[in-house]
Design an enzyme around this catalytic site. Structure first.
Site, short mmCIF file in Angstrom:
data_model
loop_
_atom_site.label_atom_id
_atom_site.label_comp_id
_atom_site.label_asym_id
_atom_site.label_seq_id
_atom_site.Cartn_x
_atom_site.Cartn_y
_atom_site.Cartn_z
N VAL A 110 1.22 -1.12 0.17
CA VAL A 110 0.26 0.20 0.05
C VAL A 110 1.04 1.46 -0.10
O VAL A 110 0.35 2.17 0.52
CB VAL A 110 -0.89 0.19 1.16
CG1 VAL A 110 -2.34 -0.88 0.78
CG2 VAL A 110 -0.31 0.19 2.39
N HIS A 126 -4.04 -4.47 -2.38
CA HIS A 126 -4.40 -4.62 -1.00
C HIS A 126 -5.07 -2.85 -0.63
O HIS A 126 -5.37 -2.06 0.47
CB HIS A 126 -3.78 -4.57 -0.05
CG HIS A 126 -3.77 -6.51 -0.09
ND1 HIS A 126 -2.65 -6.86 0.35
CD2 HIS A 126 -4.37 -7.50 -0.53
CE1 HIS A 126 -2.71 -8.10 0.63
NE2 HIS A 126 -4.32 -8.73 -0.16
N THR A 196 7.51 -11.94 -0.97
CA THR A 196 5.95 -11.95 -0.06
C THR A 196 6.07 -13.04 0.11
O THR A 196 6.86 -14.66 -0.08
CB THR A 196 4.91 -11.78 -1.63
OG1 THR A 196 3.61 -12.24 -0.36
CG2 THR A 196 4.46 -12.52 -2.29
P1 OAD Z 1 5.86 -10.79 4.81
O1 OAD Z 1 6.12 -9.41 4.81
O2 OAD Z 1 4.38 -11.56 5.09
O3 OAD Z 1 6.80 -11.12 3.81
C1 OAD Z 1 7.79 -10.15 3.21
C2 OAD Z 1 8.45 -11.56 1.92
O4 OAD Z 1 9.66 -10.16 1.58
C3 OAD Z 1 9.24 -12.40 2.98
O5 OAD Z 1 8.79 -13.68 3.43
C4 OAD Z 1 10.28 -11.83 3.52
O6 OAD Z 1 11.65 -13.13 3.25
C5 OAD Z 1 10.93 -11.26 2.17
N1 OAD Z 1 11.78 -10.20 2.07
C6 OAD Z 1 12.24 -9.61 2.75
N2 OAD Z 1 13.33 -8.77 2.12
C7 OAD Z 1 13.49 -8.71 1.17
C8 OAD Z 1 14.72 -8.29 0.25
N3 OAD Z 1 15.53 -7.34 0.53
N4 OAD Z 1 14.07 -8.50 -0.90
C9 OAD Z 1 13.04 -8.98 -1.76
N5 OAD Z 1 12.00 -10.49 -0.20
C10 OAD Z 1 12.44 -9.98 0.64
O7 OAD Z 1 4.52 -9.35 3.86
P2 OAD Z 1 3.40 -9.84 2.65
O8 OAD Z 1 3.61 -10.76 1.22
O9 OAD Z 1 3.27 -8.88 1.09
O10 OAD Z 1 -1.62 -7.54 4.14
O11 OAD Z 1 2.04 -10.02 3.09
C11 OAD Z 1 0.97 -9.87 2.21
C12 OAD Z 1 0.00 -9.34 3.10
O12 OAD Z 1 0.05 -9.22 4.25
C13 OAD Z 1 0.31 -7.50 3.61
O13 OAD Z 1 -0.52 -6.96 2.16
C14 OAD Z 1 -0.46 -7.08 4.64
C15 OAD Z 1 -0.27 -7.46 5.43
O14 OAD Z 1 -1.00 -8.17 6.74
C16 OAD Z 1 -2.96 -6.53 4.50
O15 OAD Z 1 -2.72 -5.46 5.58
C17 OAD Z 1 -4.10 -7.13 4.22
#
Ligand code: OAD
Length: 258
Positions: A110, A126, A196
């Site tokens: 977001v 989202h 993600t």
């Molecule tokens: P997460 O915080 O769940 O996951 C982040 C991911 O990014 C993890 O798998 C990390 O290993 C990876 N990561 C960390 N550093 C990185 C980097 N430098 N390059 C690439 N990857 C990296 O975040 P999301 O999967 O986006 O929803 O979470 C999904 C949803 O859960 C969000 O949109 C939000 C949250 O609650 C809502 O608010 C509805």
């Protein structure tokens, strides 16, 4: 099924993928792509949900109970994000879109950093922290307030309480956006899944849909995810390093094959 492949941050790619091989390209991003910009992720070390309870801050019930607290949380995040800039991962996606015409970027983020980077065809599935929505009449407006102490905004049309125009836990996603995401996934030739944890539904089903329809899946993430086993290729590392390296390789392969 093709073997998972890793490439090092030095960018040596055994992928052999050229530009023509990619279209239609769908990119799915999560909080990890903004991590190198200084935006905290949600899960894992330093993640927002490690120090804050999602139940208190990101559900319709939490907002009903204590709108001031929820607004405080979003004011803090808006203020933090306003100080962040796109990193080479965001910028590479914007460059890719110039060359690849059939391109859709679906983001769970977001933070708006893909827009700042110059990406155009973006589905913010989202929502956006830079928009607010009336809880009663549904009026939506841009909200660029970054003062952490700002008060709860009221609707300029009906005078009722405004809320951040983001999807909270327990809420449905916008059906039109979701349909577009599903349709794009089903016709993708390649899907890049970047930063993600793939733990949140229904977005985490998009790569499965793409895979089932025959797409090539590429994951960029320093840590494995539940979707890693179905990936055709995994670039294990930060997206700000891995994505530009991979994209350079794709362009080189394309030049050599012309
Ligand atoms: P997460 O915080 O769940 O996951 C982040 C991911 O990014 C993890 O798998 C990390 O290993 C990876 N990561 C960390 N550093 C990185 C980097 N430098 N390059 C690439 N990857 C990296 O975040 P999301 O999967 O986006 O929803 O979470 C999904 C949803 O859960 C969000 O949109 C939000 C949250 O609650 C809502 O608010 C509805």
């Amino acid at each position: 099924m093709p073997q998972s492949t890793r490439i090092s941050p030095s960018g040596i790619s055994p992928s052999g993928i050229s530009l023509a091989d990619l279209e239609p390209l769908v990119v799915l991003t999560g909080a990890g792509i903004s991590a190198e910009s200084g935006v905290p992720t949600f899960r894992g070390e330093g993640g927002i949900w490690q120090s804050h309870r999602a139940e208190d801050l990101a559900t319709p019930f939490a907002f009903e109970r204590n709108p001031e607290l929820v607004w405080e949380f979003y004011n803090w995040r808006r203020n933090l994000i306003a100080q962040c800039s796109p990193n080479p991962g965001h910028l590479t996606l914007a460059q890719m879109e110039i060359v690849i015409k059939d391109f859709l970027l679906i983001t769970q983020n977001v933070d708006g950093l893909h827009h700042v980077a110059g990406s155009i065809n973006i589905l913010e599935i989202h929502g956006s922290i830079w928009q607010i929505k009336c809880t009663i009449c549904g009026e939506i407006r841009i909200y660029r307030q970054t003062d952490e102490a700002s008060t709860v905004p009221m609707c300029q049309v009906c005078g009722e309480l405004m809320r951040p125009d983001v999807v909270w836990f327990g809420e449905m996603l916008d059906q039109e956006k979701l349909n577009q995401a599903f349709e794009s996934a089903a016709r993708a030739n390649t899907m890049l899944v970047i930063g993600t944890s793939a733990l949140v539904q229904p977005v985490n089903t998009l790569p499965l849909i793409a895979k089932e329809a025959g797409a090539r899946l590429i994951e960029i993430n320093p840590s494995p995810t539940p979707l890693s086993p179905i990936m055709d290729m995994r670039l294990s590392g930060p997206s700000g390093e891995m994505l530009p390296g991979w994209w350079d390789e794709v362009k080189k392969v394309s030049l050599n094959s012309n």
